[in-house]
Write an enzyme that holds these catalytic residues in place. Structure first.
Site, PDB file in Angstrom:
ATOM      1  N   ALA A 272      49.080  35.316  41.941  1.00 11.63           N
ATOM      2  CA  ALA A 272      49.516  36.061  40.747  1.00 11.63           C
ATOM      3  C   ALA A 272      50.968  36.557  40.814  1.00 11.63           C
ATOM      4  CB  ALA A 272      48.565  37.228  40.517  1.00 11.63           C
TER       5      ALA A 272
ATOM      6  N   ASP B 174      43.768  38.554  39.654  1.00 16.52           N
ATOM      7  CA  ASP B 174      44.697  37.832  38.774  1.00 16.52           C
ATOM      8  C   ASP B 174      44.896  38.562  37.455  1.00 16.52           C
ATOM      9  OD1 ASP B 174      43.384  35.659  40.645  1.00 16.52           O
ATOM     10  OD2 ASP B 174      45.378  34.991  40.042  1.00 16.52           O
TER      11      ASP B 174
HETATM   12  O1  MRU Z   1      44.779  29.664  41.872  1.00 13.87           O
HETATM   13  P1  MRU Z   1      45.648  30.549  42.699  1.00 13.87           P
HETATM   14  O2  MRU Z   1      45.814  30.124  44.114  1.00 13.87           O
HETATM   15  O3  MRU Z   1      46.957  30.865  42.015  1.00 13.87           O
HETATM   16  O4  MRU Z   1      44.786  31.855  42.686  1.00 13.87           O
HETATM   17  C1  MRU Z   1      45.272  33.101  42.879  1.00 13.87           C
HETATM   18  C2  MRU Z   1      44.719  33.667  44.089  1.00 13.87           C
HETATM   19  O5  MRU Z   1      45.201  33.340  45.143  1.00 13.87           O
HETATM   20  C3  MRU Z   1      43.662  34.609  44.078  1.00 13.87           C
HETATM   21  O6  MRU Z   1      42.748  34.663  43.103  1.00 13.87           O
HETATM   22  C4  MRU Z   1      44.171  35.942  44.536  1.00 13.87           C
HETATM   23  O7  MRU Z   1      43.174  36.670  45.091  1.00 13.87           O
HETATM   24  C5  MRU Z   1      44.839  36.721  43.435  1.00 13.87           C
HETATM   25  S1  MRU Z   1      46.474  36.326  43.277  1.00 13.87           S
HETATM   26  C6  MRU Z   1      47.142  36.996  44.646  1.00 13.87           C
END
Ligand code: MRU
Length: 350
Positions: A53, A231
């Site tokens: 995110a 997110d």
């Molecule tokens: O699909 P991604 O790798 O962009 O997903 C985001 C994430 O890594 C996670 O859901 C995370 O816990 C939140 S963003 C730091």
């Protein structure tokens, strides 16, 4: 964060060039690549060269600033609106991306310099917020704790420090002994590839566990605390995070294990009243059907790991209702996942 002997951020901008760590190559190769225009930034987000995110938020801010830098003298507004639309269409779930385009777009209407300044501010703030999340979250971790985490909400998912892993880094620096259970996080394996790489680089003891092993470990008293990232967080505390988070939260409640979300205020969507309003990204079935890794010659190759001809469904996120969340670790402190606390957060954020 330190890689070898050098400090890196996940993404940064120097002049009109954005530099980023190519995350699709990790943990096998550490490579910095460049993006010199909005289209290249968008492609990097879509293909998940950059993901997480906060990192895609910072990248979206830089992409918007690049649009202002490169905007033509005629039809400027049409060009800028199209650029913003393109950035916002890259990935739908992480709130940070939209937070960044809104802020940089508004700043750019004042001047190009303001757009650049705002994009840099967003990146710096993301790093500082993550650091503070580590300071507050550290209070939850006792010496000897075994912590489970899902996906990658480490420094690679932000500009620096990370969210879910930031308290772990702080606790470890303070000399607390911690053991981390890393959910592999299929289908893209951000846990097995990225979180494990981060923890290994930081010298923090950990093991990778299959996504379906969490309940077993929790039922045997092997997990003291769960921290994941987020997110998008709705006004009522419902939280979208990587697919599989919901299962962990439900099981944690069953076994009385504290389940915390770690996220900066830029991940809260104050206009979103509940989790059912959060857009959930659907990704290609190929991410489920194929796995990628280095072949014997060291070259990354994809191989089919499912029954040929079968199709797959690939929702990238799920929503954990607030009732399963013990608390949310933010850069302003740890709050309850309820309307009152989140409204308070929105007021302090003005
Ligand atoms: O699909 P991604 O790798 O962009 O997903 C985001 C994430 O890594 C996670 O859901 C995370 O816990 C939140 S963003 C730091």
């Amino acid at each position: 964060m330190l890689v070898g002997t050098k400090n890196y951020r996940t993404v940064w901008m120097e002049g009109p060039t954005v530099f980023l760590i190519e995350q699709n190559l990790l943990p096998f190769e550490f490579k910095i690549i460049q993006a010199v225009d909005t289209e290249a930034c968008c492609e990097a987000i879509r293909s998940m060269k950059i993901r997480g995110a906060g990192a895609i938020g910072a990248m979206a801010g830089f992409a918007m600033a690049l649009a202002f830098i490169r905007a033509p003298k005629i039809n400027t507004e049409t060009y800028l609106l199209a650029a913003r639309k393109e950035i916002e269409a890259t990935r739908p779930t992480a709130r940070n991306l939209f937070y960044a385009t809104e802020k940089v777009f508004a700043a750019g209407l004042v001047s190009v310099e303001e757009a650049i300044r705002m994009a840099q501010w967003i990146a710096d703030k993301d790093a500082e917020d993550s650091r503070m999340i580590g300071v507050y979250g550290n209070d939850l971790i006792r010496d000897g704790f075994r912590v489970e985490t899902h996906c990658n909400a480490g420094w690679l998912a932000f500009v620096d420090y990370g969210t879910a892993l930031s308290p772990i880094y702080t606790a470890s620096k303070q000399g607390k002994k911690i053991f981390v259970y890393v959910d592999e996080t299929r289908p893209r394996s951000q846990g097995a590839r990225l979180t494990a790489w981060e923890l290994q680089s930081a010298g923090i003891p950990h093991v990778i566990i299959p996504d379906n092993a969490g309940a077993h470990l929790m039922s045997h008293g092997k997990i003291d605390l769960i921290i994941t990232g987020a997110d998008r967080i709705a006004r009522n505390g419902d939280t979208a995070n990587k697919i599989g988070t919901l299962e962990k939260a439900i099981v944690a409640k069953e076994f009385g294990i504290p389940f915390y979300i770690a996220a900066p205020v830029s991940t809260f969507d104050f206009n979103c009243t509940g989790g059912n309003e959060i857009p959930i990204e659907e990704r290609s079935e190929d991410e489920v059907l194929y796995q990628e890794g280095p072949d014997t010659d060291g070259i990354l190759r994809k191989i089919l790991v499912c029954s040929p001809g079968s199709h797959a469904e690939n929702p990238a996120f799920d929503v954990t209702p607030a009732k399963y969340i013990t608390g949310i670790i933010t850069e302003k402190g740890i709050i309850k996942p309820d309307r009152k606390s989140i409204s308070g957060l929105s007021r302090t954020n003005k």
